[in-house]
Scaffold this motif. Structure first.
Motif, PDB file in Angstrom:
ATOM      1  N   GLY A  69       0.763  -1.188   0.008  1.00  0.00           N
ATOM      2  CA  GLY A  69       0.053  -0.081  -0.082  1.00  0.00           C
ATOM      3  C   GLY A  69       0.848   1.302   0.120  1.00  0.00           C
ATOM      4  N   LYS A  70       1.819   1.249   0.689  1.00  0.00           N
ATOM      5  CA  LYS A  70       2.720   2.440   0.715  1.00  0.00           C
ATOM      6  C   LYS A  70       3.198   2.674  -0.630  1.00  0.00           C
ATOM      7  CE  LYS A  70       5.554   3.277   4.340  1.00  0.00           C
ATOM      8  NZ  LYS A  70       6.755   2.902   5.453  1.00  0.00           N
ATOM      9  N   LEU A  71       3.930   1.516  -1.240  1.00  0.00           N
ATOM     10  CA  LEU A  71       4.628   1.718  -2.405  1.00  0.00           C
ATOM     11  C   LEU A  71       3.494   2.373  -3.470  1.00  0.00           C
ATOM     12  CD1 LEU A  71       6.889   1.198  -4.192  1.00  0.00           C
ATOM     13  CD2 LEU A  71       6.213  -1.063  -4.650  1.00  0.00           C
ATOM     14  N   THR A  72       2.205   1.804  -3.517  1.00  0.00           N
ATOM     15  CA  THR A  72       1.295   2.470  -4.067  1.00  0.00           C
ATOM     16  C   THR A  72       1.204   3.804  -4.200  1.00  0.00           C
ATOM     17  OG1 THR A  72      -0.211   0.251  -4.101  1.00  0.00           O
ATOM     18  CG2 THR A  72      -1.282   2.362  -4.910  1.00  0.00           C
ATOM     19  N   GLN A  73       1.200   4.211  -2.848  1.00  0.00           N
ATOM     20  CA  GLN A  73       1.233   5.738  -2.611  1.00  0.00           C
ATOM     21  C   GLN A  73       2.175   6.589  -3.324  1.00  0.00           C
ATOM     22  OE1 GLN A  73       0.816   5.771   1.621  1.00  0.00           O
ATOM     23  NE2 GLN A  73      -1.470   5.925   1.603  1.00  0.00           N
ATOM     24  N   VAL A  74       3.430   5.722  -3.182  1.00  0.00           N
ATOM     25  CA  VAL A  74       4.757   6.465  -3.700  1.00  0.00           C
ATOM     26  C   VAL A  74       4.556   6.407  -5.085  1.00  0.00           C
ATOM     27  CG1 VAL A  74       7.070   5.843  -4.266  1.00  0.00           C
ATOM     28  CG2 VAL A  74       6.326   5.529  -1.812  1.00  0.00           C
ATOM     29  N   GLU A  75       4.130   5.409  -5.825  1.00  0.00           N
ATOM     30  CA  GLU A  75       3.634   5.248  -7.336  1.00  0.00           C
ATOM     31  C   GLU A  75       2.867   6.291  -7.710  1.00  0.00           C
ATOM     32  OE1 GLU A  75       4.342   0.639  -8.011  1.00  0.00           O
ATOM     33  OE2 GLU A  75       2.676   1.439  -7.658  1.00  0.00           O
ATOM     34  N   SER A  76       1.951   6.644  -6.995  1.00  0.00           N
ATOM     35  CA  SER A  76       0.919   7.858  -7.520  1.00  0.00           C
ATOM     36  C   SER A  76       1.379   9.052  -7.186  1.00  0.00           C
ATOM     37  CB  SER A  76      -0.300   7.616  -6.283  1.00  0.00           C
ATOM     38  OG  SER A  76      -1.145   8.613  -6.541  1.00  0.00           O
ATOM     39  N   VAL A  77       2.298   9.336  -6.180  1.00  0.00           N
ATOM     40  CA  VAL A  77       2.947  10.759  -6.186  1.00  0.00           C
ATOM     41  C   VAL A  77       4.159  10.975  -7.303  1.00  0.00           C
ATOM     42  CG1 VAL A  77       4.510  12.072  -4.800  1.00  0.00           C
ATOM     43  CG2 VAL A  77       2.634  10.977  -3.502  1.00  0.00           C
ATOM     44  N   MET A  78       4.762   9.961  -7.599  1.00  0.00           N
ATOM     45  CA  MET A  78       5.729   9.904  -8.724  1.00  0.00           C
ATOM     46  C   MET A  78       5.173   9.986 -10.074  1.00  0.00           C
ATOM     47  SD  MET A  78       8.588   7.223  -7.575  1.00  0.00           S
ATOM     48  CE  MET A  78       9.695   7.603  -8.841  1.00  0.00           C
TER      49      MET A  78
ATOM     50  N   ASP B 103       2.982   7.249 -15.206  1.00  0.00           N
ATOM     51  CA  ASP B 103       2.505   7.579 -16.593  1.00  0.00           C
ATOM     52  C   ASP B 103       3.419   8.569 -17.089  1.00  0.00           C
ATOM     53  OD1 ASP B 103       0.942   5.151 -16.651  1.00  0.00           O
ATOM     54  OD2 ASP B 103      -0.958   6.509 -16.337  1.00  0.00           O
ATOM     55  N   ALA B 104       3.522   9.786 -16.311  1.00  0.00           N
ATOM     56  CA  ALA B 104       4.020  11.006 -16.603  1.00  0.00           C
ATOM     57  C   ALA B 104       5.841  10.755 -17.050  1.00  0.00           C
ATOM     58  CB  ALA B 104       3.917  12.104 -15.810  1.00  0.00           C
ATOM     59  N   LEU B 105       5.950   9.912 -15.885  1.00  0.00           N
ATOM     60  CA  LEU B 105       7.538   9.552 -15.979  1.00  0.00           C
ATOM     61  C   LEU B 105       7.745   8.914 -17.174  1.00  0.00           C
ATOM     62  CD1 LEU B 105      10.440   9.714 -14.429  1.00  0.00           C
ATOM     63  CD2 LEU B 105       9.701   7.768 -13.071  1.00  0.00           C
ATOM     64  N   ARG B 106       6.999   7.746 -17.502  1.00  0.00           N
ATOM     65  CA  ARG B 106       7.307   7.087 -18.774  1.00  0.00           C
ATOM     66  C   ARG B 106       7.244   8.013 -19.876  1.00  0.00           C
ATOM     67  NH1 ARG B 106       3.757   3.675 -15.744  1.00  0.00           N
ATOM     68  NH2 ARG B 106       4.877   1.521 -15.258  1.00  0.00           N
ATOM     69  N   ALA B 107       6.177   8.927 -19.939  1.00  0.00           N
ATOM     70  CA  ALA B 107       6.223   9.845 -21.152  1.00  0.00           C
ATOM     71  C   ALA B 107       7.629  10.544 -21.099  1.00  0.00           C
ATOM     72  CB  ALA B 107       4.982  10.669 -21.041  1.00  0.00           C
ATOM     73  N   GLN B 108       7.962  11.154 -20.155  1.00  0.00           N
ATOM     74  CA  GLN B 108       9.413  11.816 -20.073  1.00  0.00           C
ATOM     75  C   GLN B 108      10.451  11.158 -20.666  1.00  0.00           C
ATOM     76  OE1 GLN B 108      10.088  13.177 -16.100  1.00  0.00           O
ATOM     77  NE2 GLN B 108       8.116  14.450 -15.832  1.00  0.00           N
TER      78      GLN B 108
ATOM     79  N   GLN C 268      15.346   6.997 -16.447  1.00  0.00           N
ATOM     80  CA  GLN C 268      15.276   5.646 -16.530  1.00  0.00           C
ATOM     81  C   GLN C 268      15.550   5.117 -15.307  1.00  0.00           C
ATOM     82  OE1 GLN C 268      18.115   5.499 -19.928  1.00  0.00           O
ATOM     83  NE2 GLN C 268      16.587   4.880 -21.324  1.00  0.00           N
ATOM     84  N   ALA C 269      16.610   5.363 -14.607  1.00  0.00           N
ATOM     85  CA  ALA C 269      16.946   4.804 -13.286  1.00  0.00           C
ATOM     86  C   ALA C 269      16.046   4.919 -12.308  1.00  0.00           C
ATOM     87  CB  ALA C 269      18.227   5.362 -12.649  1.00  0.00           C
ATOM     88  N   GLU C 270      15.380   6.251 -12.112  1.00  0.00           N
ATOM     89  CA  GLU C 270      14.208   6.262 -11.373  1.00  0.00           C
ATOM     90  C   GLU C 270      12.778   5.456 -11.660  1.00  0.00           C
ATOM     91  OE1 GLU C 270      12.463  10.387 -11.519  1.00  0.00           O
ATOM     92  OE2 GLU C 270      12.816  10.673  -9.472  1.00  0.00           O
ATOM     93  N   LEU C 271      12.591   5.251 -12.982  1.00  0.00           N
ATOM     94  CA  LEU C 271      11.602   4.504 -13.278  1.00  0.00           C
ATOM     95  C   LEU C 271      11.958   3.154 -13.096  1.00  0.00           C
ATOM     96  CD1 LEU C 271       8.586   4.142 -14.759  1.00  0.00           C
ATOM     97  CD2 LEU C 271       9.707   3.996 -16.919  1.00  0.00           C
ATOM     98  N   ARG C 272      13.038   2.613 -13.348  1.00  0.00           N
ATOM     99  CA  ARG C 272      13.553   1.309 -12.936  1.00  0.00           C
ATOM    100  C   ARG C 272      13.484   0.861 -11.495  1.00  0.00           C
ATOM    101  NH1 ARG C 272      18.556   1.716 -14.393  1.00  0.00           N
ATOM    102  NH2 ARG C 272      18.085   2.039 -16.356  1.00  0.00           N
ATOM    103  N   ARG C 273      13.829   1.847 -10.754  1.00  0.00           N
ATOM    104  CA  ARG C 273      13.924   1.801  -9.298  1.00  0.00           C
ATOM    105  C   ARG C 273      12.410   1.190  -8.826  1.00  0.00           C
ATOM    106  NH1 ARG C 273      15.606   6.481  -4.859  1.00  0.00           N
ATOM    107  NH2 ARG C 273      15.442   5.225  -2.940  1.00  0.00           N
ATOM    108  N   VAL C 274      11.519   2.180  -9.092  1.00  0.00           N
ATOM    109  CA  VAL C 274      10.152   1.866  -8.507  1.00  0.00           C
ATOM    110  C   VAL C 274       9.412   0.517  -9.137  1.00  0.00           C
ATOM    111  CG1 VAL C 274       8.736   3.292 -10.191  1.00  0.00           C
ATOM    112  CG2 VAL C 274       7.948   2.711  -7.949  1.00  0.00           C
TER     113      VAL C 274
END
Length: 367
Positions: free
Chosen positions: A14-23, A26-31, A62-68
């Motif tokens: 659940g905590k990771l889901t919240q983090v994914e929401s804040v990050m 979809d916008a990160l993949r677009a970047q 890429q590193a940020e996206l890969r991390r999550v």
């Protein structure tokens, strides 16, 4: 952790889901997709500076996206591993799953702290200056100990550093040092270190072995970028050149390549001596000066608001005590976080202090 594996795993997911929401994945993949398109442009390297910026941003995103995404995959795999271990009564696999859960909890917490860095300059590189204050030769030695602490911390994480300038004290230690740490969100992370650091110990420089208290100040600035538009007219600066020197004044350069820049309107002085040429040193010193002027500008813009705040709540002054005698302890005066192993802290293990500081600052700003 409660000890109930299934419940702890659910809470962590659940905590990771919240983090994914804040990050905003979809916008990160677009970047990432946009930067990949820019990086594939055959004319990209016609402008090396712009190309370097694009490739660096791409690597970081890429590193940020890969991390999550890796954390999510590991959580999913862990659930399967634990279910199999339970079904087969495999105690070794259960222990492995519990160890992985502990590691994942720490990594998700660290990622959550990253999402708290939402300031205007938090995602930039950091320019750090350490200065010896009260305490004589002990303070100079203490400033050098802090320099080593931060460089060791960066080394532990694989963050590149660039030491711009070190001014050595006569007997031991340093009067000051300025260095850069390059990595995503480093300014936001290290900015909570700004303030006065206090050391209490038996002085190695006192023949009578008396206890000495010494102080050093840490200043953390965001690295300036072209978009900041900090223009410095040539008439506003004085540039002096001199020979680089090491401990005890020993010459380490036979030419006048070191550069000192004085900003005449404010009196701010910066210097750089680590590069091989005078031009390179001047460019590096100008970047540090721009960072200081940018910070000064922002401080002036906030002055009216800051005047309304209780000065006692300021976290920019004395902020951490390092006690080596008569007991062993490092304690942050803002967050109350403390550890009883100063040697590990001084060897660069400061992540818990950084995390506590970032969480504390978020609470203070929200109040």
């Amino acid at each position: 952790m409660s000890g109930d594996f299934a419940a702890d795993l659910k809470d962590l997911a659940g905590k990771l889901t919240q983090v994914e929401s804040v990050m905003d994945l979809d916008a990160l993949r677009a970047q990432v997709a946009d930067l990949e398109e820019q990086a594939s442009n055959p004319n990209l390297w016609d402008d090396p500076e712009a190309a370097q910026k694009v490739t660096s941003q791409l690597s970081h995103r890429q590193a940020e996206l890969r991390r999550v995404t890796d954390l999510r995959q590991r959580l999913d795999d862990l659930e399967v591993l634990h279910e199999l271990a339970e079904a087969e009564g495999d105690n070794a696999s259960k222990a492995e799953a519990e160890g992985e859960l502990t590691r994942l909890a720490k990594e998700v917490d660290a990622l959550e702290v990253r999402t708290l860095l939402s300031g205007e300059y938090d995602d930039r590189n950091a320019v750090v200056t350490i200065r010896a204050e009260a305490g004589g030769v002990d303070a100079a030695d203490w400033a050098e100990m802090l320099l080593r602490m931060y460089l060791r911390w960066a080394e532990r994480h694989g963050y590149p550093t660039d030491v711009y300038d070190i001014s050595y004290a006569e007997e031991a230690g340093i009067k000051s040092a300025t260095f850069k740490v390059a990595a995503p969100y480093i300014y936001g992370t290290l900015s909570v270190e700004q303030g006065t650091h206090r050391l209490v110990r038996i002085s190695p420089f006192d023949n009578q072995g008396r206890r000495q208290t010494s102080f050093a100040h840490v200043e953390v600035l965001p690295e300036v970028e072209e978009v900041d538009h900090v223009e410095i007219p040539e008439k506003d600066i004085r540039v002096d050149v001199f020979r680089s020197s090491g401990p005890g004044g020993q010459s380490v350069n036979t030419t006048d390549s070191a550069v000192r820049i004085t900003h005449l309107p404010t009196g701010i002085v910066v210097s750089c001596q680590n590069e091989k040429s005078q031009l390179q040193n001047k460019a590096a010193a100008l970047k540090v000066l721009q960072a200081k002027l940018l910070l000064k500008k922002k401080e002036e813009e906030r002055a009216e608001l800051d005047a309304l705040k209780d000065s006692g709540s300021s976290w920019g002054n004395q902020m951490r005590n390092y006690v080596l005698h008569p007991y062993q302890m490092v304690k942050d005066l803002r967050t109350e976080h403390e550890v009883g192993n100063p040697s590990s802290v001084l060897d660069g293990e400061i992540d818990d202090f950084l995390e506590a500081g970032i969480r504390w600052r978020k609470q203070v700003n929200a109040a």
